[in-house]
Scaffold this active site. Sequence first.
Site, PDB file in Angstrom:
ATOM      1  N   LYS A   1      22.847   8.176 -32.736  1.00 58.12           N
ATOM      2  CA  LYS A   1      21.869   9.063 -33.351  1.00 58.12           C
ATOM      3  C   LYS A   1      21.747  10.380 -32.587  1.00 58.12           C
ATOM      4  O   LYS A   1      21.613  11.461 -33.178  1.00 58.12           O
ATOM      5  CB  LYS A   1      20.514   8.372 -33.458  1.00 58.12           C
ATOM      6  CG  LYS A   1      20.468   7.270 -34.502  1.00 58.12           C
ATOM      7  CD  LYS A   1      20.734   7.825 -35.892  1.00 58.12           C
ATOM      8  CE  LYS A   1      20.592   6.794 -36.978  1.00 58.12           C
ATOM      9  NZ  LYS A   1      20.860   7.359 -38.319  1.00 58.12           N
TER      10      LYS A   1
ATOM     11  N   HIS B   1      14.462  -5.814 -38.860  1.00 59.76           N
ATOM     12  CA  HIS B   1      13.629  -5.228 -37.833  1.00 59.76           C
ATOM     13  C   HIS B   1      12.352  -6.049 -37.690  1.00 59.76           C
ATOM     14  O   HIS B   1      12.088  -6.972 -38.459  1.00 59.76           O
ATOM     15  CB  HIS B   1      13.289  -3.782 -38.191  1.00 59.76           C
ATOM     16  CG  HIS B   1      14.438  -2.849 -38.043  1.00 59.76           C
ATOM     17  ND1 HIS B   1      15.225  -2.464 -39.100  1.00 59.76           N
ATOM     18  CD2 HIS B   1      14.951  -2.224 -36.952  1.00 59.76           C
ATOM     19  CE1 HIS B   1      16.168  -1.635 -38.685  1.00 59.76           C
ATOM     20  NE2 HIS B   1      16.023  -1.470 -37.385  1.00 59.76           N
TER      21      HIS B   1
ATOM     22  N   TYR C   1      23.211   2.239 -30.635  1.00 56.39           N
ATOM     23  CA  TYR C   1      22.644   2.872 -31.829  1.00 56.39           C
ATOM     24  C   TYR C   1      22.009   4.212 -31.475  1.00 56.39           C
ATOM     25  O   TYR C   1      22.204   5.226 -32.169  1.00 56.39           O
ATOM     26  CB  TYR C   1      21.606   1.937 -32.442  1.00 56.39           C
ATOM     27  CG  TYR C   1      20.855   2.502 -33.616  1.00 56.39           C
ATOM     28  CD1 TYR C   1      21.445   2.588 -34.872  1.00 56.39           C
ATOM     29  CD2 TYR C   1      19.539   2.936 -33.481  1.00 56.39           C
ATOM     30  CE1 TYR C   1      20.744   3.100 -35.961  1.00 56.39           C
ATOM     31  CE2 TYR C   1      18.833   3.447 -34.560  1.00 56.39           C
ATOM     32  CZ  TYR C   1      19.438   3.528 -35.791  1.00 56.39           C
ATOM     33  OH  TYR C   1      18.753   4.035 -36.861  1.00 56.39           O
TER      34      TYR C   1
ATOM     35  N   SER D   1      16.417   8.920 -35.322  1.00 49.96           N
ATOM     36  CA  SER D   1      15.563   7.763 -35.070  1.00 49.96           C
ATOM     37  C   SER D   1      14.769   7.998 -33.797  1.00 49.96           C
ATOM     38  O   SER D   1      15.238   8.668 -32.871  1.00 49.96           O
ATOM     39  CB  SER D   1      16.419   6.502 -34.915  1.00 49.96           C
ATOM     40  OG  SER D   1      15.653   5.424 -34.410  1.00 49.96           O
ATOM     41  N   SER D   2      13.569   7.436 -33.746  1.00 53.38           N
ATOM     42  CA  SER D   2      12.779   7.518 -32.517  1.00 53.38           C
ATOM     43  C   SER D   2      13.469   6.784 -31.370  1.00 53.38           C
ATOM     44  O   SER D   2      13.127   7.004 -30.207  1.00 53.38           O
ATOM     45  CB  SER D   2      11.379   6.949 -32.739  1.00 53.38           C
ATOM     46  OG  SER D   2      11.433   5.594 -33.156  1.00 53.38           O
ATOM     47  N   CYS D   3      14.464   5.929 -31.690  1.00 55.34           N
ATOM     48  CA  CYS D   3      15.249   5.259 -30.643  1.00 55.34           C
ATOM     49  C   CYS D   3      16.042   6.251 -29.803  1.00 55.34           C
ATOM     50  O   CYS D   3      16.512   5.901 -28.712  1.00 55.34           O
ATOM     51  CB  CYS D   3      16.215   4.250 -31.262  1.00 55.34           C
ATOM     52  SG  CYS D   3      15.428   2.857 -32.075  1.00 55.34           S
TER      53      CYS D   3
END
Length: 322
Positions: free
Chosen positions: A147, A186, A143, A114-116
């Site tokens: 990842k 989201h 989260y 994820s870009s997170c």
Amino acid sequence: MSPVTLVDKTATTYVAGHRGLAGSAIWRRLAADGWTDLVGRTRAEVDLLDRAAVDAFFDAVRPTTVVVAAAKVGGIGANVAQPYEFLSENLRLQVNLLDAALRTGVDRLLFLGSSCAYPRLAPQPMSEDYLLDGRLEPTNEGYALAKVAGLVQVAAARHQYGRRWISALPCNLYGPGDDFSTGRSHVLAAMVRRYVEAHEQGLEQIVCWGSGRPRREFMHVDDLADAVAFLLEHYDDDPPVNVGTGCDLTVAEIAATVAGAVGYRGTTGWDTTKPDGMPRKLLDVSRLTGLGWRASVPFADGVASTVEWYRSHRDSSPPRGR
């Protein structure tokens, strides 16, 4: 980059999280591309948090290729309220899946990050080289850490065991199959639901979280699925690959696009007591475009089709990521 050995589309391919937003789109794309032995299991059939159940499934099915699209996901409110669960559950399901895949000899695996996973203040656009180079965004740290751990575990399997495993880092996703429910959705899915409801109820104003100033990159989930199919056949190297459009908008501009697609004529207010999250999240997609792939779904068109999908499916039970 190592030459990519031909992927056997007739061999058993397991899509973990095949009923979620990403997983269901990936399933549709692989089926359309001629992958003939796709396997999926619901949470009731195989609980990915149960290591023994995951091991038994892999022993019975023996997939050759695995796509890890399963995750506990949610918007900023859910992440702030349940940081422990977002960290613990995602770590456990990832470790269970990757350990079982390694033990049973899975040849080809794609892990969806994820870009997170990028640092909160990473330079923009965010190159894959910026991973693990700063503090994460506090509102989704649990989260994001999970990842990051998945990305490291995939790289370790490549280095230590020579597995042809890869990782992809998608930007924010939207589209059919999203979770539009209150409390879990989201930002874009939440906007679709709220603007549709406001339009139907004749409300003069709705109020969105934050200031509207942060910039976000959104990609239609069908584009992600197409990129996953492309990477499985064209990429075999250590670095993760960003998957995005290379373009971003302010949250206020995104809200205006959703309102226009819905036909909402009222005004939008902003609750600045609520968190904004990262100030900007834009991926550097030059590695992926250099391989020959680009996103193709225009944002306004994708939002319009998502609104239409939501209106015709809103009474269905929301999907689950695993």
